[in-house]
Design a protein around this motif. Structure first.
Motif, mmCIF file in Angstrom:
data_model
loop_
_atom_site.group_PDB
_atom_site.id
_atom_site.type_symbol
_atom_site.label_atom_id
_atom_site.label_comp_id
_atom_site.label_asym_id
_atom_site.label_seq_id
_atom_site.Cartn_x
_atom_site.Cartn_y
_atom_site.Cartn_z
ATOM 1 N N THR A 180 -6.650 4.408 6.342
ATOM 2 C CA THR A 180 -5.445 3.713 5.829
ATOM 3 C C THR A 180 -4.456 4.527 5.283
ATOM 4 O OG1 THR A 180 -6.688 1.612 5.732
ATOM 5 C CG2 THR A 180 -4.651 1.722 4.596
ATOM 6 N N SER A 193 -6.755 -9.712 0.420
ATOM 7 C CA SER A 193 -5.817 -10.012 -0.594
ATOM 8 C C SER A 193 -4.715 -10.620 0.004
ATOM 9 C CB SER A 193 -5.302 -8.627 -1.010
ATOM 10 O OG SER A 193 -6.207 -7.853 -0.988
ATOM 11 N N ARG A 232 -6.344 -5.170 0.507
ATOM 12 C CA ARG A 232 -6.776 -5.205 1.745
ATOM 13 C C ARG A 232 -6.321 -6.560 2.512
ATOM 14 N NH1 ARG A 232 -9.880 -2.925 -1.387
ATOM 15 N NH2 ARG A 232 -11.423 -1.962 0.452
ATOM 16 N N GLN A 233 -6.747 -6.611 3.614
ATOM 17 C CA GLN A 233 -6.255 -7.837 3.947
ATOM 18 C C GLN A 233 -6.660 -9.316 3.681
ATOM 19 O OE1 GLN A 233 -7.690 -5.315 6.691
ATOM 20 N NE2 GLN A 233 -8.192 -6.826 8.532
ATOM 21 N N LEU A 262 -8.961 2.201 -0.737
ATOM 22 C CA LEU A 262 -8.490 2.039 0.634
ATOM 23 C C LEU A 262 -9.431 2.908 1.361
ATOM 24 C CD1 LEU A 262 -4.445 2.123 0.333
ATOM 25 C CD2 LEU A 262 -5.932 0.091 0.883
ATOM 26 N N THR A 263 -9.399 2.694 2.768
ATOM 27 C CA THR A 263 -10.108 3.710 3.423
ATOM 28 C C THR A 263 -9.295 5.141 3.724
ATOM 29 O OG1 THR A 263 -9.453 2.756 5.612
ATOM 30 C CG2 THR A 263 -11.493 2.089 4.820
ATOM 31 N N ASN A 299 0.765 -1.304 0.093
ATOM 32 C CA ASN A 299 0.047 0.061 -0.040
ATOM 33 C C ASN A 299 0.748 1.277 0.052
ATOM 34 O OD1 ASN A 299 -2.440 -1.155 -0.323
ATOM 35 N ND2 ASN A 299 -2.509 -1.418 1.862
#
Lengths: 419, 419
Positions: free
Chosen positions: A59, B24, B21-22, A55-56, A29
């Motif tokens: 994050t 993933s 994301r997690q 993403l949020t 990320n």
DNA sequence: CCATTTAATTCAACCACTGAACAAATAGCG
DNA sequence: CGCTATTTGTTCAGTGGTTGAATTAAATGG
């Protein structure tokens, strides 16, 4: 001192082929967000990045915090906004963070430059000299002095050099050996060893060697990818004394199984044509190499320096010199035949004329397009663009420096871990 | 019924370009572990996978549990072990899980086959008929009947068809339109529309279209990648009525900006040579295309079916027929000239002779190698291998089916989510 | 029969992302 | 001027997935 030599720039694919631990998550990320900041036309806000990446905002904020702490990103002045709402704080690549050192050895000059994260050239210096009579060790010694100057210039601007890349007009293997640089007269030159006495270039920063050696045409193509008209797939032809090509496929330089791709100069145009010093016959270089064009233009004896010859040719062609026009037409036809093969094979939509070909593009383009039109099977459905490179003779050095900063942008964790 | 047509197989790169994301994380590790199981020479244990990938044994166990629950992996019989310790339970790709349906339309036959996860051909069926006089709709109708047979065979073996791929000898665009298949006489044939009446092939499974259309040479190259001598970069030349090539770079098929790469048949060998129906002159097809070889071999009037011609030529050459030997030599020289260009450009180390060239390899190889030796700049440092394809005429259909299962292996989440 | 060895599972801890609530900073409007 | 609407950015409990160590399982060998 364990010096690991890596030859040839490799932009790490953000996703490691190996195990994916939870740390990789942040790693990916970081690369994602930094990449978007680098690619954005104007400084994006955290909220915009969140919307863009999926993403949020939470994050993105956390990731940006890491990037700011690592001096990769800074907050820009709030720009005048329309509409209501809390004003966004724009994020830009840091102008005082890591930078790349780009070096080039060519037939008649040495060059060094410094490029910052944003791709701006912050220092540039060229040293003209015919290097053919000079020994490799000597040439590299001069280059190191140029590099020291560049390092001082970077320091003065608050930049931290994060690595260096060196472009050479020849075949470079994977342990840093220049196998063959015909126009420079080099053969089996162990660049790493010869540079080993110059500490500034031989450090290893966090597993990444401080210096990477690569083919000049590859680096010039990279510069076009980053500084030029941007993403996609294209063939970048460098018309120096020899003819090299860099192949960019899907925004990535293609290097081949051993890093020796793009040796376009010895593709046969007429298999029964005049013999070439490579051992083959009728190679492209015999028709469109600088020496061949000059000979056909009646300037064989003029003894022009290699870097001024293209401009001289352009001048004469502009003035309507029939012999020169004919020579350029023939070169364009040969280039067109060769490029047609490449396009039939790789289905590219753009050809960039770089190096010495850039100033000659107005005269090379028409015959090239005519051949492409005739020989490329798919030309009917989708046109092929032929255009001059945006960067001039400095392309390879700038591309080299750019490859260093692109590596950081592609995998910021390596830089952040260095602190 | 929302049918999304995707043309041309695309193996998803395990790492999404977007947000990570997690979830993933698990997705990536599923792909990683399944990929290792698929690539392992013998059934690996969980512990071995953990050591190999760098994940912990705990994680590998969890991942494997998912894979077993999704019928992608099963436990093999414990194999005789040496040394002390609890015996490992080997993991293998499931033989009763998802499978791929491969289809092919060619000039003188139709083919369908079923390939399981492990790459085994579990069903294969060829329907011989000259399809040039047959309308595209009619040809596809026959193909659907073949596909139905294959589906029944898959069911009978407990396999679940997870998708299909169709190979066509021509240019396919990105909405499933066959732009041009010269030797079949097709032009602008909308394969998806013509198949729309046949439900089994038009379902969409979890966002992935049930049918993918691709160029036959590309699929043949893929089959060589998976069934053949394995990974790397190579050029796969399919010598059918036309000459096509599939380019595999770093274990991935390269398709070009629009999916039209590999049109090697119209690369000029002699730019002033005899005119070709493509509009150019002296194209490779004029020297090494099947019709040209037959003409040079004095068999122009023999009216051999396209798929038996190569074997007939091989027979005559084996018997020492001087005219045939000369024809093959000339074809080999032309192929060598062209292949040299490709190698100079892409730095490949292997050339695979597929399709009709496979049986002719003993005679084509020597002149090809001679030209390569002479014209490839880097041949001195690293030899180029020229070898026949391991799969015969069935390569394209098997490659098509294989591309379906490879997609599942590359991104198992898509399959697991389907349940 | 028990020590040794390797394979696989269990479980608390931890890391990074999510989602929702909240705080901050502006424009528009009465 | 004050209120609301709106958008940005932060805080925090919750969750999914991996880690690492301990535990159980199943074999060999002395």
């Amino acid at each position: 001192m364990a010096v690991m030599w890596q030859c040839q720039e490799v932009i790490p694919t953000a996703a490691p082929a190996g195990a994916v631990r939870q740390g990789s998550l942040r790693e990916l990320n970081l690369a994602l967000v930094l990449g978007r900041i680098a690619a954005a036309p104007r400084p994006p806000s955290r909220a915009a990045l969140a919307a863009e990446t999926g993403l949020t905002r939470a994050t993105v904020s956390a990731v940006v915090e890491d990037l700011v702490a690592g001096r990769l990103v800074t907050e820009a002045e709030p720009q005048p906004r329309s509409g209501a709402g809390r004003p966004a704080r724009g994020l830009v690549l840091a102008g005082d963070g890591p930078a790349g050192l780009g070096l080039e050895v060519n037939v008649d000059y040495l060059a060094a430059c410094v490029v910052d994260l944003a791709g701006e050239v912050r220092h540039h210096c060229v040293h003209r000299a015919d290097l053919r009579p000079v020994s490799p060790a000597d040439a590299l010694g001069r280059l190191v002095r140029l590099a020291a100057e560049a390092r001082a210039a970077a320091d003065a601007q608050g930049l931290i050099l994060a690595g260096a890349a060196l472009g050479v007009p020849g075949l470079v293997d994977d342990v840093g050996l220049v196998r063959l640089a015909p126009n420079l007269g080099w053969r089996d030159v162990p660049v790493p060893e010869l540079l080993a006495e110059h500490p500034p270039l031989t450090e290893v920063i966090d597993g990444v060697p401080a210096l990477v050696v690569d083919n000049e045409a590859n680096l010039a193509a990279l510069s076009e990818l980053h500084a030029g008209a941007g993403p996609g797939s294209f063939l970048h032809i460098s018309g120096e004394v020899g003819i090299g090509a860099g192949i960019v496929l899907d925004n990535a330089l293609y290097r081949g199984a051993r890093g020796w791709s793009g040796e376009i100069g010895h593709i046969p145009v007429r298999p029964d044509g005049p013999p070439c010093r490579c051992g083959g016959r009728g190679c492209l270089e015999r028709y469109a190499g600088q020496e061949s064009i000059l000979a056909a233009a009646g300037l064989a004896g003029a003894d022009l320096p290699a870097d001024t010859a293209p401009n001289r040719l352009a001048e004469l062609a502009g003035a309507g010199d029939a012999t020169v026009l004919h020579a350029l037409h023939e070169a364009g036809v040969a280039l067109g035949v060769t490029v047609s093969s490449v396009i039939n094979l790789l289905d590219l939509d753009t050809v960039v004329l770089g190096g010495g070909y850039a100033p000659l593009a107005p005269w090379l383009r028409p015959p090239m397009l005519a051949e492409i039109e005739r020989r490329v099977l798919t030309a009917a459905w989708s046109p092929v663009t032929v255009r001059p490179a945006v960067l001039g003779a400095t392309a390879a050095a700038v591309g080299a420096a750019g490859s260093v900063v692109r590596r950081i942008i592609a995998r910021p964790v390596a830089w952040l871990a260095r602190l």
